[in-house]
Motif scaffolding. Structure first.
Motif, PDB file in Angstrom:
ATOM      1  N   UNK A  87       0.851  -1.187   0.000  1.00 34.58           N
ATOM      2  CA  UNK A  87       0.000   0.000   0.000  1.00 34.58           C
ATOM      3  C   UNK A  87       0.885   1.236   0.000  1.00 34.58           C
ATOM      4  N   UNK A  88       0.376   2.322  -0.559  1.00 33.07           N
ATOM      5  CA  UNK A  88       1.174   3.538  -0.675  1.00 33.07           C
ATOM      6  C   UNK A  88       0.388   4.746  -0.187  1.00 33.07           C
ATOM      7  N   UNK A  89       1.055   5.575   0.601  1.00 29.83           N
ATOM      8  CA  UNK A  89       0.498   6.872   0.965  1.00 29.83           C
ATOM      9  C   UNK A  89       1.401   7.932   0.343  1.00 29.83           C
ATOM     10  N   UNK A  90       0.911   8.549  -0.726  1.00 29.31           N
ATOM     11  CA  UNK A  90       1.731   9.530  -1.428  1.00 29.31           C
ATOM     12  C   UNK A  90       1.795  10.830  -0.651  1.00 29.31           C
ATOM     13  N   UNK A  91       2.814  11.622  -1.020  1.00 32.01           N
ATOM     14  CA  UNK A  91       3.106  12.861  -0.312  1.00 32.01           C
ATOM     15  C   UNK A  91       1.892  13.794  -0.244  1.00 32.01           C
ATOM     16  N   UNK A  92       1.163  13.890  -1.337  1.00 35.86           N
ATOM     17  CA  UNK A  92       0.079  14.878  -1.407  1.00 35.86           C
ATOM     18  C   UNK A  92      -1.252  14.315  -0.900  1.00 35.86           C
ATOM     19  N   UNK A  93      -1.223  13.455   0.104  1.00 36.55           N
ATOM     20  CA  UNK A  93      -2.482  12.920   0.646  1.00 36.55           C
ATOM     21  C   UNK A  93      -3.235  12.118  -0.388  1.00 36.55           C
ATOM     22  N   UNK A  94      -3.400  12.733  -1.579  1.00 36.02           N
ATOM     23  CA  UNK A  94      -3.818  12.031  -2.790  1.00 36.02           C
ATOM     24  C   UNK A  94      -5.127  11.254  -2.710  1.00 36.02           C
ATOM     25  N   UNK A  95      -6.181  11.919  -2.226  1.00 33.31           N
ATOM     26  CA  UNK A  95      -7.513  11.337  -2.397  1.00 33.31           C
ATOM     27  C   UNK A  95      -8.080  11.871  -3.697  1.00 33.31           C
ATOM     28  N   UNK A  96      -8.937  11.092  -4.348  1.00 31.76           N
ATOM     29  CA  UNK A  96      -9.618  11.585  -5.541  1.00 31.76           C
ATOM     30  C   UNK A  96     -10.732  12.526  -5.096  1.00 31.76           C
ATOM     31  N   UNK A  97     -10.620  13.794  -5.521  1.00 26.51           N
ATOM     32  CA  UNK A  97     -11.521  14.816  -4.981  1.00 26.51           C
ATOM     33  C   UNK A  97     -12.969  14.612  -5.438  1.00 26.51           C
ATOM     34  N   UNK A  98     -13.164  13.906  -6.550  1.00 23.82           N
ATOM     35  CA  UNK A  98     -14.527  13.705  -7.057  1.00 23.82           C
ATOM     36  C   UNK A  98     -15.202  12.488  -6.430  1.00 23.82           C
ATOM     37  N   UNK A  99     -14.444  11.733  -5.613  1.00 26.46           N
ATOM     38  CA  UNK A  99     -15.007  10.535  -4.986  1.00 26.46           C
ATOM     39  C   UNK A  99     -15.202  10.754  -3.493  1.00 26.46           C
ATOM     40  N   UNK A 100     -16.262  10.169  -2.948  1.00 27.60           N
ATOM     41  CA  UNK A 100     -16.494  10.251  -1.505  1.00 27.60           C
ATOM     42  C   UNK A 100     -15.406   9.473  -0.767  1.00 27.60           C
ATOM     43  N   UNK A 101     -15.366   9.666   0.551  1.00 25.10           N
ATOM     44  CA  UNK A 101     -14.458   8.901   1.407  1.00 25.10           C
ATOM     45  C   UNK A 101     -14.644   7.410   1.147  1.00 25.10           C
ATOM     46  N   UNK A 102     -15.899   6.978   1.156  1.00 24.29           N
ATOM     47  CA  UNK A 102     -16.197   5.558   0.942  1.00 24.29           C
ATOM     48  C   UNK A 102     -15.635   5.066  -0.390  1.00 24.29           C
TER      49      UNK A 102
END
Ligand SMILES: Nc1ncnc2c1ncn2[C@@H]1O[C@H](COP(=O)(O)OP(=O)(O)O)[C@@H](O)[C@H]1O
Ligand SMILES: [Mg+2]
Length: 270
Positions: A87-102
């Motif tokens: 698993x990877x946690x990239x530097x920029x937090x990197x969540x897809x802004x158009x997708x919900x948390x779920x």
């Protein structure tokens, strides 16, 4: 120690962008179960080194094996299978802004194309619980989250496929000291509970103190030194001396603490 004790083997690696050499003959191994921290000045090639270990970048020379799989030279199917083991946690937090948390956390599970939606729901809620995100937040959008929550959701997504290996690039960057401390504690407890090997880039001494078993120092395109914190703090290189300025006593005390921990659990101490 045989190579099979290594979860990652980087051997004689050179990385170049055009005429610029980023890594010059770099050799580094990561043992199963350890937390390996990578430090180095800005632009010293830390993120590039992570990208090499992830197979996102290829070295111009040398080899990189993860789980004993050579990342160049292996089949696309092998590479895909290997990628599902980390698993990877990239530097920029990197969540897809158009997708919900779920949906962000569900993404790697959906990409497997093997799990029914009710199983995915259960797994996602379990991962969110693991990183202490309440069920109510599952339907929120990333823009509605605090910086600390974004990091935790990104961590939940990195853990979605139950990886054995976790890569973190500057996990506490952009967090205030209190949130940073909380996030490091969370990583430490998950690491123990899930038996993770962790490779992490950081410039934060507190994070190193809390998590690292060994620290690799990049400077002048090379691996300057690698070892436990209390050893490498004495390296004479100016980068190392500046990096730990004012922290040397604390880092040395880690040695004493580690010694006591080992005695407490009855491990042999040389
Ligand atoms: N795709 C690329 N093309 C050209 N140069 C790059 C590329 N990626 C990184 N670099 C350069 O490689 C060097 C190392 O970058 P990076 O690994 O991001 O450093 P760090 O994470 O240690 O700050 C930098 O000088 C950067 O400009
Ligand atoms: Mg970087």
């Amino acid at each position: 120690m045989s190579t099979t004790d290594h979860i990652i083997d980087i051997s004689a690696v050179w990385t170049r962008y055009g005429n610029t050499v980023i890594h010059r003959d770099l050799t580094l191994s990561v043992n199963y179960g350890e937390v390996m921290a990578i430090i180095g000045g800005s632009g010293s090639g830390k993120t590039t080194l992570l990208r090499l270990m992830l197979g996102l970048e290829a070295p111009s020379r040398g080899t990189i094996k993860v789980f004993d799989v050579p990342l160049q030279g292996c089949t696309v199917a092998d590479l895909r299978q290997t990628r599902n083991r980390w698993g990877v946690l990239f530097q920029e937090g990197a969540l897809f802004s158009a997708l919900s948390v779920f949906d962000n956390v569900a993404l790697p599970l959906r990409e497997l194309k093997a799990l029914p939606e009710d199983v995915i729901r259960e797994l996602v809620m379990m991962k969110l619980d693991l990183v202490e995100i309440d069920a109510m937040s599952a339907n929120k959008m990333p823009s509605e989250l605090s910086g600390g929550m974004v990091k935790r959701v990104a961590l939940a997504r990195a853990l979605a496929l139950n990886p054995e290996l976790l890569f973190l690039d500057e996990p506490t960057a952009g967090l205030d000291p209190e949130r940073s401390h909380g996030f490091v504690q969370l990583i430490e407890s998950l690491r123990r509970a899930l038996n993770l090997t962790v490779v992490m880039v950081t410039h934060d001494v507190d994070t190193l103190l809390a998590l690292s078993d060994r620290v690799a120092v990049l400077a002048n395109q090379q691996l300057l030194t690698v070892g436990p914190l209390w050893e490498i703090v004495h390296h004479p290189d100016p980068f190392v001396q500046n990096f730990f300025l004012g922290h040397i006593k604390r880092c040395e005390q880690e040695n004493v603490k580690d010694f006591r921990d080992k005695l407490a659990v009855g491990l042999h101490v040389a």
